[in-house]
Design an enzyme around this catalytic site. Structure first.
Site, PDB file in Angstrom:
ATOM      1  N   THR A 126       0.822  -1.212   0.000  1.00 32.62           N
ATOM      2  CA  THR A 126       0.000   0.000   0.000  1.00 32.62           C
ATOM      3  C   THR A 126       0.855   1.260   0.000  1.00 32.62           C
ATOM      4  O   THR A 126       1.973   1.260   0.528  1.00 32.62           O
ATOM      5  CB  THR A 126      -0.920  -0.001   1.242  1.00 32.62           C
ATOM      6  OG1 THR A 126      -1.485   1.296   1.411  1.00 32.62           O
ATOM      7  CG2 THR A 126      -0.178  -0.350   2.525  1.00 32.62           C
ATOM      8  N   ASP A 127       0.272   2.325  -0.527  1.00 33.29           N
ATOM      9  CA  ASP A 127       0.979   3.631  -0.503  1.00 33.29           C
ATOM     10  C   ASP A 127       1.122   4.164   0.931  1.00 33.29           C
ATOM     11  O   ASP A 127       1.912   5.077   1.181  1.00 33.29           O
ATOM     12  CB  ASP A 127       0.268   4.664  -1.385  1.00 33.29           C
ATOM     13  CG  ASP A 127      -1.179   4.949  -0.996  1.00 33.29           C
ATOM     14  OD1 ASP A 127      -1.691   4.348  -0.036  1.00 33.29           O
ATOM     15  OD2 ASP A 127      -1.808   5.797  -1.676  1.00 33.29           O
ATOM     16  N   GLU A 128       0.355   3.558   1.882  1.00 32.06           N
ATOM     17  CA  GLU A 128       0.417   4.057   3.268  1.00 32.06           C
ATOM     18  C   GLU A 128       1.781   3.804   3.911  1.00 32.06           C
ATOM     19  O   GLU A 128       2.103   4.429   4.918  1.00 32.06           O
ATOM     20  CB  GLU A 128      -0.702   3.427   4.107  1.00 32.06           C
ATOM     21  CG  GLU A 128      -2.068   3.741   3.543  1.00 32.06           C
ATOM     22  CD  GLU A 128      -3.184   3.788   4.571  1.00 32.06           C
ATOM     23  OE1 GLU A 128      -2.906   3.690   5.762  1.00 32.06           O
ATOM     24  OE2 GLU A 128      -4.342   3.946   4.142  1.00 32.06           O
ATOM     25  N   TYR A 151      -1.809  -0.066  11.126  1.00 29.25           N
ATOM     26  CA  TYR A 151      -2.002  -0.776   9.858  1.00 29.25           C
ATOM     27  C   TYR A 151      -0.814  -0.548   8.925  1.00 29.25           C
ATOM     28  O   TYR A 151      -0.220  -1.499   8.401  1.00 29.25           O
ATOM     29  CB  TYR A 151      -3.296  -0.314   9.171  1.00 29.25           C
ATOM     30  CG  TYR A 151      -3.352  -0.679   7.698  1.00 29.25           C
ATOM     31  CD1 TYR A 151      -3.469  -2.007   7.292  1.00 29.25           C
ATOM     32  CD2 TYR A 151      -3.266   0.299   6.707  1.00 29.25           C
ATOM     33  CE1 TYR A 151      -3.497  -2.351   5.939  1.00 29.25           C
ATOM     34  CE2 TYR A 151      -3.297  -0.032   5.357  1.00 29.25           C
ATOM     35  CZ  TYR A 151      -3.408  -1.358   4.970  1.00 29.25           C
ATOM     36  OH  TYR A 151      -3.428  -1.693   3.641  1.00 29.25           O
ATOM     37  N   LYS A 155       2.027  -3.224   7.386  1.00 32.51           N
ATOM     38  CA  LYS A 155       2.273  -3.455   5.953  1.00 32.51           C
ATOM     39  C   LYS A 155       3.729  -3.146   5.595  1.00 32.51           C
ATOM     40  O   LYS A 155       4.346  -3.850   4.788  1.00 32.51           O
ATOM     41  CB  LYS A 155       1.322  -2.605   5.104  1.00 32.51           C
ATOM     42  CG  LYS A 155      -0.146  -2.978   5.215  1.00 32.51           C
ATOM     43  CD  LYS A 155      -0.474  -4.373   4.707  1.00 32.51           C
ATOM     44  CE  LYS A 155      -0.346  -4.511   3.198  1.00 32.51           C
ATOM     45  NZ  LYS A 155      -0.801  -5.847   2.737  1.00 32.51           N
TER      46      LYS A 155
HETATM   47  P1  NAD Z   1     -10.289  -6.757   2.523  1.00 27.64           P
HETATM   48  O1  NAD Z   1     -10.263  -6.344   3.953  1.00 27.64           O
HETATM   49  O2  NAD Z   1     -11.477  -6.491   1.682  1.00 27.64           O
HETATM   50  O3  NAD Z   1      -9.998  -8.335   2.404  1.00 27.64           O
HETATM   51  C1  NAD Z   1      -9.001  -8.985   3.129  1.00 27.64           C
HETATM   52  C2  NAD Z   1      -9.200 -10.484   2.937  1.00 27.64           C
HETATM   53  O4  NAD Z   1      -8.154 -11.162   3.659  1.00 27.64           O
HETATM   54  C3  NAD Z   1     -10.535 -11.005   3.493  1.00 27.64           C
HETATM   55  O5  NAD Z   1     -11.121 -11.884   2.570  1.00 27.64           O
HETATM   56  C4  NAD Z   1     -10.140 -11.737   4.764  1.00 27.64           C
HETATM   57  O6  NAD Z   1     -11.015 -12.803   5.104  1.00 27.64           O
HETATM   58  C5  NAD Z   1      -8.738 -12.236   4.389  1.00 27.64           C
HETATM   59  N1  NAD Z   1      -7.899 -12.504   5.567  1.00 27.64           N
HETATM   60  C6  NAD Z   1      -7.694 -11.687   6.632  1.00 27.64           C
HETATM   61  N2  NAD Z   1      -6.875 -12.292   7.512  1.00 27.64           N
HETATM   62  C7  NAD Z   1      -6.547 -13.490   6.984  1.00 27.64           C
HETATM   63  C8  NAD Z   1      -5.717 -14.553   7.411  1.00 27.64           C
HETATM   64  N3  NAD Z   1      -5.073 -14.511   8.577  1.00 27.64           N
HETATM   65  N4  NAD Z   1      -5.588 -15.628   6.606  1.00 27.64           N
HETATM   66  C9  NAD Z   1      -6.256 -15.711   5.425  1.00 27.64           C
HETATM   67  N5  NAD Z   1      -7.064 -14.735   4.981  1.00 27.64           N
HETATM   68  C10 NAD Z   1      -7.208 -13.635   5.742  1.00 27.64           C
HETATM   69  O7  NAD Z   1      -8.973  -6.121   1.905  1.00 27.64           O
HETATM   70  P2  NAD Z   1      -8.709  -5.401   0.489  1.00 27.64           P
HETATM   71  O8  NAD Z   1      -9.133  -4.000   0.599  1.00 27.64           O
HETATM   72  O9  NAD Z   1      -9.188  -6.261  -0.600  1.00 27.64           O
HETATM   73  O10 NAD Z   1      -7.117  -5.400   0.504  1.00 27.64           O
HETATM   74  C11 NAD Z   1      -6.384  -6.518  -0.025  1.00 27.64           C
HETATM   75  C12 NAD Z   1      -4.904  -6.215   0.075  1.00 27.64           C
HETATM   76  O11 NAD Z   1      -4.603  -5.016  -0.649  1.00 27.64           O
HETATM   77  C13 NAD Z   1      -4.409  -5.981   1.493  1.00 27.64           C
HETATM   78  O12 NAD Z   1      -3.138  -6.568   1.621  1.00 27.64           O
HETATM   79  C14 NAD Z   1      -4.313  -4.466   1.605  1.00 27.64           C
HETATM   80  O13 NAD Z   1      -3.330  -4.098   2.529  1.00 27.64           O
HETATM   81  C15 NAD Z   1      -3.922  -4.098   0.189  1.00 27.64           C
HETATM   82  N6  NAD Z   1      -4.328  -2.762  -0.273  1.00 27.64           N
HETATM   83  C16 NAD Z   1      -5.640  -2.346  -0.165  1.00 27.64           C
HETATM   84  C17 NAD Z   1      -6.001  -1.123  -0.698  1.00 27.64           C
HETATM   85  C18 NAD Z   1      -7.433  -0.623  -0.635  1.00 27.64           C
HETATM   86  O14 NAD Z   1      -7.661   0.529  -0.962  1.00 27.64           O
HETATM   87  N7  NAD Z   1      -8.388  -1.434  -0.265  1.00 27.64           N
HETATM   88  C19 NAD Z   1      -5.030  -0.301  -1.315  1.00 27.64           C
HETATM   89  C20 NAD Z   1      -3.724  -0.755  -1.386  1.00 27.64           C
HETATM   90  C21 NAD Z   1      -3.379  -2.008  -0.881  1.00 27.64           C
HETATM   91  O1  DAU Z   2      -4.106   4.129   0.515  1.00 25.65           O
HETATM   92  C1  DAU Z   2      -4.326   2.753   0.462  1.00 25.65           C
HETATM   93  C2  DAU Z   2      -5.156   2.349   1.654  1.00 25.65           C
HETATM   94  O2  DAU Z   2      -6.461   2.858   1.415  1.00 25.65           O
HETATM   95  C3  DAU Z   2      -5.221   0.843   1.893  1.00 25.65           C
HETATM   96  O3  DAU Z   2      -3.930   0.371   2.185  1.00 25.65           O
HETATM   97  C4  DAU Z   2      -6.169   0.530   3.056  1.00 25.65           C
HETATM   98  O4  DAU Z   2      -6.299  -0.866   3.219  1.00 25.65           O
HETATM   99  C5  DAU Z   2      -7.524   1.133   2.745  1.00 25.65           C
HETATM  100  O5  DAU Z   2      -8.386   0.941   3.850  1.00 25.65           O
HETATM  101  C6  DAU Z   2      -7.395   2.626   2.443  1.00 25.65           C
HETATM  102  O6  DAU Z   2      -7.003   3.348   3.636  1.00 25.65           O
HETATM  103  P1  DAU Z   2      -7.641   4.770   3.979  1.00 25.65           P
HETATM  104  O7  DAU Z   2      -7.503   5.009   5.429  1.00 25.65           O
HETATM  105  O8  DAU Z   2      -7.143   5.821   3.045  1.00 25.65           O
HETATM  106  O9  DAU Z   2      -9.164   4.438   3.553  1.00 25.65           O
HETATM  107  P2  DAU Z   2     -10.564   4.827   4.198  1.00 25.65           P
HETATM  108  O10 DAU Z   2     -11.589   4.446   3.202  1.00 25.65           O
HETATM  109  O11 DAU Z   2     -10.698   4.324   5.591  1.00 25.65           O
HETATM  110  O12 DAU Z   2     -10.469   6.413   4.278  1.00 25.65           O
HETATM  111  C7  DAU Z   2     -10.253   7.184   3.118  1.00 25.65           C
HETATM  112  C8  DAU Z   2     -10.206   8.647   3.531  1.00 25.65           C
HETATM  113  O13 DAU Z   2     -11.497   9.038   4.016  1.00 25.65           O
HETATM  114  C9  DAU Z   2      -9.227   8.928   4.664  1.00 25.65           C
HETATM  115  O14 DAU Z   2      -8.642  10.203   4.462  1.00 25.65           O
HETATM  116  C10 DAU Z   2     -10.122   8.945   5.901  1.00 25.65           C
HETATM  117  C11 DAU Z   2     -11.444   9.496   5.365  1.00 25.65           C
HETATM  118  N1  DAU Z   2     -12.639   8.987   6.072  1.00 25.65           N
HETATM  119  C12 DAU Z   2     -12.783   7.649   6.236  1.00 25.65           C
HETATM  120  C13 DAU Z   2     -13.879   7.140   6.898  1.00 25.65           C
HETATM  121  C14 DAU Z   2     -14.031   5.637   7.058  1.00 25.65           C
HETATM  122  C15 DAU Z   2     -13.589   9.868   6.551  1.00 25.65           C
HETATM  123  O15 DAU Z   2     -13.458  11.099   6.378  1.00 25.65           O
HETATM  124  N2  DAU Z   2     -14.676   9.371   7.205  1.00 25.65           N
HETATM  125  C16 DAU Z   2     -14.861   8.039   7.412  1.00 25.65           C
HETATM  126  O16 DAU Z   2     -15.876   7.651   8.031  1.00 25.65           O
END
Ligand code: NAD
Ligand code: DAU
Length: 340
Positions: A126-128, A151, A155
């Site tokens: 992730t970019d985080e 988090y 990562k």
């Molecule tokens: P999500 O939370 O929707 O899904 C996570 C999945 O992992 C779920 O199906 C859960 O059951 C499974 N899981 C959790 N713990 C586990 C374990 N111990 N063993 C096996 N399975 C397990 O997540 P997502 O948003 O699809 O993110 C997927 C990946 O991409 C993550 O690694 C996250 O860090 C990364 N990522 C997410 C975003 C985003 O914006 N959502 C952006 C950049 C990177």
């Molecule tokens: O940048 C990549 C990441 O994006 C992934 O690695 C994470 O798994 C994914 O959850 C996401 O993280 P963020 O914290 O950026 O996502 P979130 O949707 O929680 O929040 C997006 C932005 O919106 C952030 O600036 C916080 C704000 N926010 C979020 C929630 C849930 C609000 O203002 N109100 C809210 O209720």
């Protein structure tokens, strides 16, 4: 023929990636290995469940024996690790599962990849991990990691272990670091599906602080295409950033979302900020573009398309919102101070 183990494949991005692979390639087998936490959902994979190239295994990536068994039984040659605890707000309340799955679980997968001499281990990052990025700068892959939430720290730790396995053992790894994904099947705790489903029900949209934090909201299938490209053409041992390379203020995202739904701006409610909230993420994506990748959606197209999917797929999110989610929502937002 490639045999994939897609860990976390029942989650948001993982399930989109599974569908993408099955749509795009005939000569593959895809095994989803997933613990089915609150975020994992087999409804995300309903449309592929009868595909003979697909298998589901319920398992925890922290369980060495279960991981080894899945690799041997299904003759896996490639792991793509999506499995993680992923919500920043939950990591602030209780980091434990993040350390277990995101750090220790990644180590278990790396050990298995080494033991079974897999052809590739790909880590979804992730970019985080770069932390808060000051205005005027964009993160490149050689920047040091500077995570600020539990988090992001989990990562970043995983990324360092993946790189160490390449350096020390020559494990054939690649890493992609993605910006915020949006699209179908995202659990409605994340901001775009949360705000869309709240707005559909005429509930307030809890915007953290002034709402001027900046994120790069990319469409999930653009991210999937990038991961596939890195698997095909990425250089072993390398990291690739994935995003549109542009940012948008959260408040702008909220306005587009409300406009698409035809709902009033009066639903916006500014609330107490997230502790340690990263103000801005910004990725330099030129390394990925040099492989031949371009995003197919702008932020605005991605947001509008996502909102329409939630409007059309209430069957999917309504049962989630009626379950464990309600308790989560009360804990997370019930006591939160309203700013104005
Ligand atoms: P999500 O939370 O929707 O899904 C996570 C999945 O992992 C779920 O199906 C859960 O059951 C499974 N899981 C959790 N713990 C586990 C374990 N111990 N063993 C096996 N399975 C397990 O997540 P997502 O948003 O699809 O993110 C997927 C990946 O991409 C993550 O690694 C996250 O860090 C990364 N990522 C997410 C975003 C985003 O914006 N959502 C952006 C950049 C990177
Ligand atoms: O940048 C990549 C990441 O994006 C992934 O690695 C994470 O798994 C994914 O959850 C996401 O993280 P963020 O914290 O950026 O996502 P979130 O949707 O929680 O929040 C997006 C932005 O919106 C952030 O600036 C916080 C704000 N926010 C979020 C929630 C849930 C609000 O203002 N109100 C809210 O209720």
């Amino acid at each position: 023929m490639r045999n994939y183990l897609i860990t976390g494949g029942a989650g948001f991005i993982g399930s989109n990636f599974v569908r993408y692979l099955l749509d795009r390639y005939d000569d593959i087998r895809v095994v989803v290995f997933d613990k089915l936490t609150y975020a994992g959902n087999l409804d995300n994979l309903l449309d592929v469940q009868d595909d003979p190239r697909y298998r589901f295994v319920r398992g925890d990536i922290c369980d060495k024996e279960a991981v080894a068994r899945a690799i041997q039984e299904h003759e896996i040659d490639t792991i793509v690790n999506f499995a993680a605890e992923t919500h920043v707000d939950r990591s602030i309340v209780d980091p434990d599962a993040f350390i277990q799955t995101d750090v220790y679980g990644t180590y278990v997968l790396l050990e298995a990849a080494r033991q079974f001499h897999l052809e590739r281990y790909h880590q979804i990052s992730t970019d985080e991990v770069y932390g808060d990025v000051p205005p005027g700068r964009s993160s490149t892959e050689t920047d040091p990691v500077a995570p600020r939430s539990p988090y992001a720290a989990s990562k970043a730790s995983a990324d360092l272990m993946v790189l160490a396995y390449h350096t020390t053992y020559g494990l054939p790894i690649t890493i992609t670091r993605g910006a915020n994904n949006i699209g179908p099947y995202q659990y409605p705790e994340k901001v775009v599906p949360l705000f869309t489903t709240n707005a559909i029900d005429d509930l307030p949209l809890p915007v953290y602080g002034d709402g001027r934090q900046m994120r790069d909201y990319q469409y999930v299938l653009d991210h999937c295409e990038a991961i596939d490209l890195v698997l095909q053409r990425g250089r072993i041992g390398e990291i690739y950033n994935v995003g549109t390379g542009q940012e948008m203020e959260n408040i702008k995202m909220v306005e587009i979302l409300l406009d698409e739904l035809g709902k009033p701006r009066s639903l916006i409610q500014h609330v107490e900020d997230r502790p340690g909230h990263d103000r801005r993420y910004s990725l330099d994506v030129s390394k990925l573009k040099a492989l031949g990748w371009q995003p197919r959606h702008t932020h605005e197209e991605a947001i509008r398309k996502t909102v329409r999917w939630y409007v059309e797929n209430e069957w999917w999110w309504r049962k989630i919102r009626n379950g464990e989610f309600q308790e989560y929502y009360r804990r997370q937002y019930g006591q939160r101070r309203v700013l104005r």
